[in-house]
Structures are given as C-alpha cells and as structure tokens.
Design a protein around this motif. Structure first.
Motif, mmCIF file in Angstrom:
data_model
loop_
_atom_site.group_PDB
_atom_site.id
_atom_site.type_symbol
_atom_site.label_atom_id
_atom_site.label_comp_id
_atom_site.label_asym_id
_atom_site.label_seq_id
_atom_site.Cartn_x
_atom_site.Cartn_y
_atom_site.Cartn_z
ATOM 1 N N GLU A 249 -8.164 3.555 -8.692
ATOM 2 C CA GLU A 249 -7.595 3.489 -7.332
ATOM 3 C C GLU A 249 -8.502 3.320 -6.291
ATOM 4 O O GLU A 249 -9.636 3.726 -6.502
ATOM 5 C CB GLU A 249 -6.570 4.660 -7.248
ATOM 6 C CG GLU A 249 -5.285 4.816 -8.029
ATOM 7 C CD GLU A 249 -4.258 5.591 -7.578
ATOM 8 O OE1 GLU A 249 -4.562 6.504 -6.698
ATOM 9 O OE2 GLU A 249 -2.959 5.730 -8.240
ATOM 10 N N GLY B 47 -6.007 8.066 0.062
ATOM 11 C CA GLY B 47 -5.807 7.137 -0.995
ATOM 12 C C GLY B 47 -4.274 6.880 -1.441
ATOM 13 O O GLY B 47 -3.424 7.582 -0.904
ATOM 14 N N GLY B 48 -3.929 5.931 -2.312
ATOM 15 C CA GLY B 48 -2.434 5.692 -2.738
ATOM 16 C C GLY B 48 -2.675 4.508 -3.639
ATOM 17 O O GLY B 48 -3.508 3.699 -3.663
ATOM 18 N N LYS B 49 -1.301 4.430 -4.139
ATOM 19 C CA LYS B 49 -1.228 2.971 -4.831
ATOM 20 C C LYS B 49 -1.294 1.729 -4.084
ATOM 21 O O LYS B 49 -0.783 1.682 -2.820
ATOM 22 C CB LYS B 49 0.197 3.163 -5.519
ATOM 23 C CG LYS B 49 0.438 1.943 -6.685
ATOM 24 C CD LYS B 49 1.707 2.198 -6.877
ATOM 25 C CE LYS B 49 2.259 1.075 -7.688
ATOM 26 N NZ LYS B 49 1.708 0.649 -9.272
ATOM 27 N N THR B 50 -2.139 0.933 -4.634
ATOM 28 C CA THR B 50 -2.120 -0.376 -3.833
ATOM 29 C C THR B 50 -2.155 -1.478 -4.851
ATOM 30 O O THR B 50 -2.824 -1.514 -5.804
ATOM 31 C CB THR B 50 -3.640 -0.463 -3.167
ATOM 32 O OG1 THR B 50 -3.714 0.929 -2.322
ATOM 33 C CG2 THR B 50 -3.746 -1.749 -1.908
ATOM 34 N N GLU B 51 -1.267 -2.514 -4.494
ATOM 35 C CA GLU B 51 -1.178 -3.636 -5.302
ATOM 36 C C GLU B 51 -1.055 -4.913 -4.546
ATOM 37 O O GLU B 51 -0.518 -5.001 -3.522
ATOM 38 C CB GLU B 51 -0.152 -3.458 -6.496
ATOM 39 C CG GLU B 51 1.245 -3.252 -5.507
ATOM 40 C CD GLU B 51 2.394 -3.104 -6.700
ATOM 41 O OE1 GLU B 51 2.528 -3.959 -7.736
ATOM 42 O OE2 GLU B 51 3.227 -2.555 -6.308
ATOM 43 N N CYS C 277 0.666 -1.325 0.159
ATOM 44 C CA CYS C 277 0.070 -0.129 0.011
ATOM 45 C C CYS C 277 0.837 1.392 0.010
ATOM 46 O O CYS C 277 1.895 1.281 0.724
ATOM 47 C CB CYS C 277 -1.004 0.076 1.307
ATOM 48 S SG CYS C 277 -1.928 -1.441 1.349
ATOM 49 N N ARG D 106 -8.790 -2.920 -1.478
ATOM 50 C CA ARG D 106 -8.366 -3.600 -2.813
ATOM 51 C C ARG D 106 -8.965 -4.856 -3.108
ATOM 52 O O ARG D 106 -9.394 -5.408 -4.215
ATOM 53 C CB ARG D 106 -6.970 -3.521 -2.999
ATOM 54 C CG ARG D 106 -6.530 -4.207 -4.248
ATOM 55 C CD ARG D 106 -6.759 -3.455 -5.554
ATOM 56 N NE ARG D 106 -6.084 -2.169 -5.940
ATOM 57 C CZ ARG D 106 -6.407 -1.239 -6.896
ATOM 58 N NH1 ARG D 106 -7.379 -1.796 -7.570
ATOM 59 N NH2 ARG D 106 -5.788 -0.280 -6.917
#
Length: 262
Positions: free
Chosen positions: A110, A256-260, A11, A81
């Motif tokens: 996102e 929020g932010g990048k999540t993978e 995250c 996610r």
C-alpha cells in the motif's frame, strides 16, 4: 518529444473498482493555464502533473476542474502508486505551488504519504460562524471549531452524529467567501462513529454535485487536531464510499488507503 502519458487511478476506495478518481499526467510540458483547461475538460475530481525540477527533484502540480491547488492528497496517493515500486519504495517529492516536501512510501503493498503539520492562519471564529456556514443556526457542535492543516487549512466542525452530518445542507457560497477571505480551504464537518472510526464531509465546492468522495488533507488535519491516527469514512453520500487511514510517526503523519489503476 516524448508523448504525454495520462493514467487514471482510484484512491481510498473500500472495494475493488471504487474510490475517488484522479488523473496522473507525465511528460507534459504545457502551461498552468493549459493544465487548468485540461483539468476542467476531464471532469475528474483532481489531476496531478508530474514534473522534474532543475535540481532533479520530482514536483507535483495539482489541478481541480475549477482551480489550481497547493496540495491534493488523493492525487498524491495516485502519483505515488505510479512512481513507487519494490525497487523504489520511498521517494521524496515536493509540491509545485508552495514547495512543500512530501515523502511517498510503499509499505506492504500500500502507498502512504508522509508529511508534517503546517502553520494555519490566525483566524477568529465567532460563535455564530459554524451555524451560518452550515446554514443551521441552531446547530450545537460536539466540540469547539478549530483550524488545522497539513498543507491546505481546514475549518474542522464536529457535529453530534452521522445523521446530523449527512443532513447538512451548507451555505456553499458563504463557505467559499469566508475561506477566500481568511486563507482557509473550506469546512470539514465530521463526527465520531460508535465503532471508534470517524466520518466526514468536505464542504468547499460551490457546486453541491462536486462534493469530494475523499479528502486526504482533511484526514491529515483531523490527525493534527486529535493527535492520534484515525480511520475516516467519507463519500458514501455521493456514491463513492472511501476509507482514509492515518498514523502518527514522531513529528510526521502518514496518510494512506487503497489505491488502484482504474
């Protein structure tokens, strides 16, 4: 009985394969004590257990290796996610310990968490306190200290610049003791960068090696305090460079932010 599902996500990372790890656990029926043991054994920054309450609402239960938590936003981002899809772009959930409502949102690929400012404990902050907690008695803060919260109160301490921020060697035991006494979840030291973004460090673990790579509740608290959306850098000093972004939406805050998936 269905088999427990465990997924690891990253995250707020700034690049592919980077970010603050969190484990998302579904279909688990263990006790809080068993969950705490699991979280301790995994040695990840956070675990979130996804439960379903009797009224059908999804409940998120958070555990750090050393304690259960009322709210962890990077773990919430990981859960979002897992739970959201183009077919279900929004989902109302609540937290296990305090029943705090959270809206999970999938927007332009996102995920974001929508939540509202929370009341903070009324705590007197004597002038010498920041210097004592930061183990820097001569430090001059760039603005008065303040406590703010989106569900986990933080003592926000603005220092002069990035060099000052990264050089801090705080008294972690004093921070833990003071926080426990006053119902505040540690200190968040932060500064303003020349590019207009902010940079911060979360100071609330007794083990210096466990310093957080990204602290969503601190990004939310700063947004409440500053009354504006922010870009917040954190974690480069612990090898986990992260970027957290917030927006103000009426009376709410989006984080929020990048999540993978790891």
């Amino acid at each position: 009985m269905q088999e427990t599902i465990v997924q690891e996500l990253l995250c707020f990372g700034m690049a592919a394969g980077g970010g603050n790890p969190a484990l998302v656990i579904q279909q688990d029926h263990s006790s809080a004590e068993q969950r705490q043991l699991f979280a301790r054994d995994q040695r990840k920054p956070a675990c979130v257990f996804i439960d379903c309450s009797g009224d059908g609402v999804i409940v998120l239960d958070y555990f750090y290796p050393h304690m259960r938590s009322s709210l962890c936003l990077h773990a919430t981002l990981a859960a979002a996610r897992v739970l959201l899809s183009p077919q279900r772009p929004e989902l109302q959930v609540r937290t296990a310990m305090r029943g705090q409502p959270l809206m999970l949102i999938l927007q332009d690929g996102e995920v974001f968490i929508q939540l509202t400012p929370q009341a903070v404990p009324e705590v007197s902050i004597p002038p010498e306190l920041p210097g004592r907690l930061l183990a820097a008695p001569d430090i001059v803060l760039a603005s008065p200290p303040v406590i703010a919260s989106v569900g986990s109160p933080k003592l926000l301490l603005e220092v002069a610049d990035s060099a000052t921020l990264q050089a801090l060697t705080p008294d972690l035991q004093a921070i833990a003791d003071w926080g426990k006494q006053h119902g505040v979840s540690g200190c968040y030291a932060w500064c303003r960068r020349q590019d207009g973004a902010l940079e911060g460090r979360n100071l609330n673990h007794l083990d210096q090696a466990a310093e957080d790579g990204a602290t969503g509740v601190a990004a939310g608290a700063l947004t409440v305090h500053l009354q504006t959306g922010i870009s917040l850098y954190q974690g480069a000093n612990v090898g986990t460079p992260c970027l957290l972004r917030t927006q103000l939406r009426d009376e709410s805050i989006l984080i929020g932010g990048k999540t993978e998936f790891a």
